[in-house]
Design an enzyme around this catalytic site. Structure first.
Site, short mmCIF file in Angstrom:
data_model
loop_
_atom_site.label_atom_id
_atom_site.label_comp_id
_atom_site.label_asym_id
_atom_site.label_seq_id
_atom_site.Cartn_x
_atom_site.Cartn_y
_atom_site.Cartn_z
N TYR A 45 37.55 34.62 66.78
CA TYR A 45 38.60 35.49 67.56
C TYR A 45 39.57 36.10 66.87
O TYR A 45 39.48 36.42 65.54
CB TYR A 45 38.63 34.60 68.86
CG TYR A 45 39.11 35.75 70.11
CD1 TYR A 45 37.92 36.40 70.38
CD2 TYR A 45 40.29 36.06 70.48
CE1 TYR A 45 37.98 37.39 71.37
CE2 TYR A 45 40.46 37.01 71.30
CZ TYR A 45 39.28 37.65 71.86
OH TYR A 45 39.24 38.74 72.81
N ARG B 216 39.57 49.87 74.57
CA ARG B 216 41.00 49.57 74.23
C ARG B 216 40.91 47.93 73.61
O ARG B 216 41.23 47.18 74.21
CB ARG B 216 41.98 49.33 75.48
CG ARG B 216 43.39 49.58 75.23
CD ARG B 216 43.98 48.21 74.66
NE ARG B 216 44.07 47.18 75.71
CZ ARG B 216 43.87 46.01 75.37
NH1 ARG B 216 43.02 45.55 74.44
NH2 ARG B 216 44.05 45.15 76.53
N LYS C 87 34.64 36.02 72.88
CA LYS C 87 35.28 35.26 74.13
C LYS C 87 34.39 34.48 74.69
O LYS C 87 34.80 33.24 74.96
CB LYS C 87 35.57 36.50 74.86
CG LYS C 87 36.85 37.33 74.83
CD LYS C 87 37.99 36.98 75.51
CE LYS C 87 39.35 37.30 75.34
NZ LYS C 87 40.30 37.66 76.01
N GLU D 172 36.76 43.05 79.86
CA GLU D 172 37.44 42.75 78.94
C GLU D 172 37.70 44.05 78.12
O GLU D 172 36.92 44.68 77.92
CB GLU D 172 36.60 41.74 78.14
CG GLU D 172 37.40 41.10 76.81
CD GLU D 172 38.45 40.14 77.01
OE1 GLU D 172 38.43 39.64 78.21
OE2 GLU D 172 39.60 40.54 76.55
N ASP D 173 39.15 44.09 77.83
CA ASP D 173 39.31 45.43 76.87
C ASP D 173 38.76 46.82 77.27
O ASP D 173 38.37 47.33 76.73
CB ASP D 173 39.01 45.06 75.51
CG ASP D 173 39.74 43.89 74.73
OD1 ASP D 173 40.60 43.52 75.41
OD2 ASP D 173 39.82 43.95 73.44
N ASP E 250 40.92 39.55 82.10
CA ASP E 250 41.81 38.66 81.18
C ASP E 250 42.98 39.48 80.54
O ASP E 250 44.00 38.71 80.51
CB ASP E 250 40.69 38.11 80.09
CG ASP E 250 41.75 37.01 79.44
OD1 ASP E 250 42.28 36.33 80.16
OD2 ASP E 250 41.64 37.30 78.13
N ASP E 251 43.00 40.68 80.25
CA ASP E 251 43.93 41.52 79.76
C ASP E 251 45.17 41.55 80.78
O ASP E 251 46.17 41.38 80.30
CB ASP E 251 43.63 42.81 79.33
CG ASP E 251 42.34 42.69 78.35
OD1 ASP E 251 42.52 42.24 77.41
OD2 ASP E 251 41.43 43.31 78.80
N ASN F 208 48.41 42.38 69.45
CA ASN F 208 47.51 41.71 68.45
C ASN F 208 46.68 42.92 67.66
O ASN F 208 46.92 43.93 68.35
CB ASN F 208 46.25 41.06 69.25
CG ASN F 208 46.71 39.63 69.87
OD1 ASN F 208 47.28 39.00 68.94
ND2 ASN F 208 46.21 39.36 70.82
#
Ligand code: NAD
Length: 551
Positions: free
Chosen positions: A107, A160, A178, A249-250, A272-273, A413
């Site tokens: 990850y 993203r 993930k 996610e993202d 999650d973000d 990150n």
């Protein structure tokens, strides 16, 4: 009893009884040289493997030798990826036993580079690819998936990816990574996970011009066409697996908020973000407050960024304050945002999106982060804007002047995007910073003291949240679940951790964290009548037994 390897494909083996090379070529069934004499006879493997039956420990030692020879993190990733593609049990054994060492490989930060180069590194297809061209026939894709049961889907549209922007189909590295963490950290059965990329095109010119890019060569789909494709995917996935948890996610900022708003209370899903990040950051704040001994009610947080992560964190802090008895109106004053146009303040109200508006306070419009710090006088600054170095010496010194123990979280990150390094945070605050980061940093020696900064890593929280929701068969996930998870994670931080400057437990305790968080989340689901499964007497024990162990 925990779920073991042999339980995982039980339906498949009963129906079709794979034998010989079919076993060796199925990563979920293959255990390579550790197959016993009896298994080799029963499964038709005699002669297809070296004659000596190996132990798992010897297998692990052999792989670690190979991994030790890899010169870069990316080479290590590729080696682990091929192990996963041939023998998942061994892959998860390595990941579980050496989580500190291999998590940064599977990850963040390595996964960032993996995604950027995904189309150039591609060797094995994993998961599902739903593209804009599949509109109207997503059912066929879902029906092609070999998994009889799926507990967790992680889905992205690649817009993203980490702090790296629009990576289109190349973002597939994220759902894959993930879900590896779901299994390694929370024992979600790998046979019941599904990574998905919805390829709606990309606006990344470099990829559009790259002959090896594997995604659609078109600009991103937007508006109704986009919404319909996502809706079709969700409908079909839930048709086949009605209790599946879908983790967004993202996604890009706009779609992330819209999708969460649309589906949050309708189906079992979370982002999650927005929500996982909030939970892990709040846990770090709870730990920091054990050091400062100043309650949450007296804190003021200034966020660099006003996107998914920052507003998610700010909203959960507000929820925590309200849960403690404060009015929402008062609680909102304890968080302020700074976006690409400067401090989010009342004079900008007309041009702000709905998520930012509640945090627009009566403050002068600062256009440097340092001025915003001076205006708002925060007790903590939290970076989530992918602006490397934004917490410069002047900002850190100002925070040290305003606070005895300033809270400094540099969460962007990968490492190259961090707002400041751990070393800079301790140096510029004379060792007084309470620091956490998004990507890992090595321990820092400062004037004879060693600080062990820990990552505000979402993996402390999202796998346990998912585990609890799946275990209880939750119908949906209210935001209070994320507060429950933050409190449980913070409760695991020891006095020794705090003395070392660590605001999170050691990563080696991540399975314990997932089990505890999973149990609390499941308990909450039963308390609030959100659960569809039967409640066991001892939830912690039952969650532990539900967790897959690679053996
Ligand atoms: P996002 O795109 O939703 O938000 C980015 C925000 O940054 C926007 O509000 C934008 O206005 C702001 N911004 C851009 N340029 C700026 C500038 N020059 N000054 C001030 N603000 C600026 O993205 P996100 O999902 O919120 O993620 C942001 C970062 O947080 C990423 O680097 C991501 O990797 C990181 N993140 C870390 C964790 C973690 O460590 N646990 C979790 C989630 C996200």
């Amino acid at each position: 009893m925990s779920v073991s390897n042999s339980d995982r494909r039980s339906t498949a083996t009963q129906d079709s009884q794979p034998r010989g090379v079919d076993v060796l070529h199925d990563p979920l069934l293959n255990r390579g040289t550790v197959f016993t004499e009896e298994e080799r006879d029963r499964l038709g493997l005699r002669g297809l493997l070296p004659p000596v039956v190996s132990t798992v420990d010897a297998q692990v030692a052999r792989m670690r030798e190979i991994l030790g020879r890899c010169p870069t993190a990316l080479d290590k990733f590729l080696t682990l990826d091929s192990i996963q593609s041939s023998n998942e049990t061994l892959f998860y054994k390595l990941l579980v036993d050496y989580i500190d060492e291999y998590m940064p490989v599977v990850y963040t930060p390595t996964v960032g580079e993996v995604c950027q180069k995904f189309s150039h590194l591609f060797r094995y297809a994993r998961g599902a690819f739903v593209s804009a061209q599949d509109k109207g026939r997503v059912k066929d894709i879902i029906d092609n998936i070999p998994n009889e049961e799926v507990d967790v889907i992680v889905v992205t549209d690649g817009q993203r990816i980490l702090g790296l922007g629009d990576l289109g189909l190349n973002g597939m590295g994220i759902p894959c990574g993930k879900l590896s963490l779901y299994t390694a950290c929370a024992g979600i059965n790998p046979a019941k996970t599904l990574p998905v990329t919805i390829d709606v095109g990309t606006n990344n010119e470099e990829y559009l011009n790259d002959p090896l890019y594997m995604g659609l060569r078109q600009k991103r789909l937007t508006g109704e066409a986009y919404d319909e494709l996502v809706e079709e995917f969700i409908t079909e996935a839930r048709r086949r697996w009605p209790n599946v948890l879908i983790q967004f996610e993202d996604f890009g900022n706009h779609n992330a908020f819209e999708l969460l708003k649309k589906y949050q209370e309708k189906i079992l899903c979370f982002n999650d973000d927005i929500q996982g990040t909030a939970s892990v950051a709040l846990a770090g704040i709870f730990s920091a407050l054990r050091v400062t001994k100043v309650p949450l009610e007296e804190q003021r947080f200034l966020f660099l960024g006003a996107g998914e992560a920052a507003t998610g964190m700010a909203n959960l802090i507000v929820d925590a304050l309200v849960d403690n008895g404060m009015t929402r109106e008062e609680a909102l004053k304890h968080c302020a945002l700074y976006d690409s146009k400067g401090l989010v303040c009342a004079s900008r109200m007309d041009s702000l999106t709905d998520v930012k508006k509640p945090f627009a306070h009566d403050l002068p419009h600062a256009t440097t982060f340092l001025d915003a710090v001076r205006a708002y006088k925060p007790t903590g600054i939290i970076g989530a804007a992918s602006q490397p170095g934004a917490f410069d010496a002047a900002v850190l010194k100002e925070m040290a002047q305003l606070n005895e123990r300033p809270i400094i979280f540099a969460l962007s990150n990968p490492t190259s995007r961090a707002e400041c390094t751990a070393e800079a945070a301790y140096r510029e605050t004379e060792g007084r910073a309470l620091y956490a980061s998004g990507s890992p940093f090595e321990p820092v020696n400062w004037e004879g003291r060693t600080f062990v900064p820990r990552q505000g890593n979402n993996c402390y929280v999202f796998p346990g949240l998912g585990l609890g929701a799946v275990f209880a068969g939750a119908r949906w996930m209210p935001s209070h679940m994320f507060l429950v998870a933050a409190r449980e994670l913070a409760a695991m931080v020891t006095e020794e951790d705090l003395n070392n400057g660590s605001l999170y437990p050691s990563l080696s305790r991540v399975r314990e964290a997932s089990q505890r968080i999973g149990a609390k989340v499941a308990e909450y689901a039963w308390e609030k009548d959100l659960a569809t499964k039967e409640r066991p007497d001892d939830i912690v024990k039952a969650v532990g037994e539900f967790m897959y162990m690679p053996r």
